[in-house]
Design an enzyme around this catalytic site. Structure first.
Site, short mmCIF file in Angstrom:
data_model
loop_
_atom_site.label_atom_id
_atom_site.label_comp_id
_atom_site.label_asym_id
_atom_site.label_seq_id
_atom_site.Cartn_x
_atom_site.Cartn_y
_atom_site.Cartn_z
N ASP A 199 0.64 -1.16 -0.09
CA ASP A 199 -0.05 0.04 -0.17
C ASP A 199 0.79 1.25 -0.01
OD1 ASP A 199 -1.85 2.21 0.82
OD2 ASP A 199 -3.24 0.49 1.19
N LEU A 243 1.45 -0.95 -6.40
CA LEU A 243 2.14 -2.13 -7.16
C LEU A 243 1.58 -1.61 -8.52
CD1 LEU A 243 2.10 -5.41 -5.13
CD2 LEU A 243 3.98 -3.65 -5.60
N ALA A 293 -8.29 1.15 -11.65
CA ALA A 293 -7.20 1.04 -12.18
C ALA A 293 -6.07 0.00 -11.73
CB ALA A 293 -6.33 2.36 -12.04
N CYS A 338 -15.60 5.12 -0.92
CA CYS A 338 -15.86 5.06 0.62
C CYS A 338 -15.72 6.72 0.91
CB CYS A 338 -15.20 4.38 1.25
SG CYS A 338 -15.25 2.63 1.22
N CYS A 385 -13.19 -10.72 -24.27
CA CYS A 385 -12.51 -10.04 -23.22
C CYS A 385 -10.88 -10.07 -23.75
CB CYS A 385 -12.44 -11.06 -22.03
SG CYS A 385 -11.53 -10.23 -20.58
N CYS A 395 -8.58 -12.39 -20.71
CA CYS A 395 -8.65 -13.76 -20.70
C CYS A 395 -9.27 -14.64 -21.99
CB CYS A 395 -9.57 -14.17 -19.07
SG CYS A 395 -11.44 -13.94 -19.69
#
Length: 253
Positions: A60, A108, A131, A189, A246, A249
């Site tokens: 984080d 990351l 993202a 939030c 997609c 995948c």
């Protein structure tokens, strides 16, 4: 073999026939990556550490703020203005000093994300932005690593698990396509509010699915969207279909 100390510490868990001694050994050998140390990640990290997952990586780039303390229960008031990843790692180590914990004080992305995903046995997406969620989804698919994704806002929570070990979908992008003409970021939030226990429920459920996946206990709800309503305490489950177009995948067939 488990040590006498391990038997004492984890005996309530080892008593479960679905876990047993072999399952506890598997937990101790596992490496789990938590992307995000907010409300979801703080709940998941504590329960994974308590269960004896041998190696946790907590990533984080944010710092603890007073507004976080209402729901991100791994932190203390004295942690304000300090790194979430570092403070979460300290709290997890205080809970269980017999496991390894590594903090990554960065968001990351790119090669760093790909490397951390490749090293993990299971990835928990506990992030709070689209993202990152899409980047983690793609990295897990490319590395063929299982992904357990959670989300929460207001009184609602979502839980999704994806099994990429055989290189198959569906994936997060199948359910929530990334659209270039969509708003940069949907409500979160900070703008819409959150009932603290709701995000704790979803983070705990992520930890539970992770423990089941590592030990082979029960059945992980792969390829399903599970929605939780904190106002009514109702759960709804929807099976997901792979999007044949997609870009992540699908083979395009």
């Amino acid at each position: 073999m488990l040590s006498d100390q391990d038997f004492l510490r984890y005996n309530r868990q080892i008593m479960l026939p679905e876990i047993g001694e072999q399952g506890q050994l598997l937990l101790g050998q596992a490496q789990v990556l938590l992307v995000g140390a907010g409300g979801l990640g703080s709940a998941a990290a504590l329960y994974l550490a308590g269960a004896g997952v041998g190696h946790l990586i907590i990533a984080d780039d944010d710092e603890v703020d007073s507004s976080n303390l209402q729901r991100q229960v791994i932190y203390r008031d004295s942690h304000q203005s300090r790194s979430k990843a570092l403070m979460a790692a300290e709290q997890v180590t205080a809970l269980n000093p017999h496991i390894r914990v590594r903090s990554v004080q960065a968001r990351l992305a790119g090669q760093r994300l790909a490397m951390e995903v490749a090293l993990a046995d299971v990835v928990l997406d506990c992030s709070d932005n689209l993202a990152t969620r899409h980047a983690v989804n793609q990295a897990c698919f490319m590395a063929q690593k299982p992904l357990i994704s959670g989300a929460a806002i207001r009184w609602q929570g979502q839980l999704m698990s994806f099994d990429f070990r055989q290189g198959n979908g569906p994936c997060y992008h199948c359910l929530f396509p990334l659209q270039s003409d969509a708003p940069q970021e949907p409500q979160n939030c900070s703008s819409a509010g959150i009932a603290g226990p709701v995000v704790g429920v979803m983070g705990t459920m992520q930890a539970l699915e992770c423990i089941k996946l590592i030990t082979g206990a029960g059945a992980v709800a792969f390829g399903a969207l599970q929605q939780f309503d904190g106002l009514t305490m109702a759960w709804h489950r929807f099976n997901l279909a792979q999007d044949k177009q997609c870009p992540v995948c699908s083979t395009g067939e």
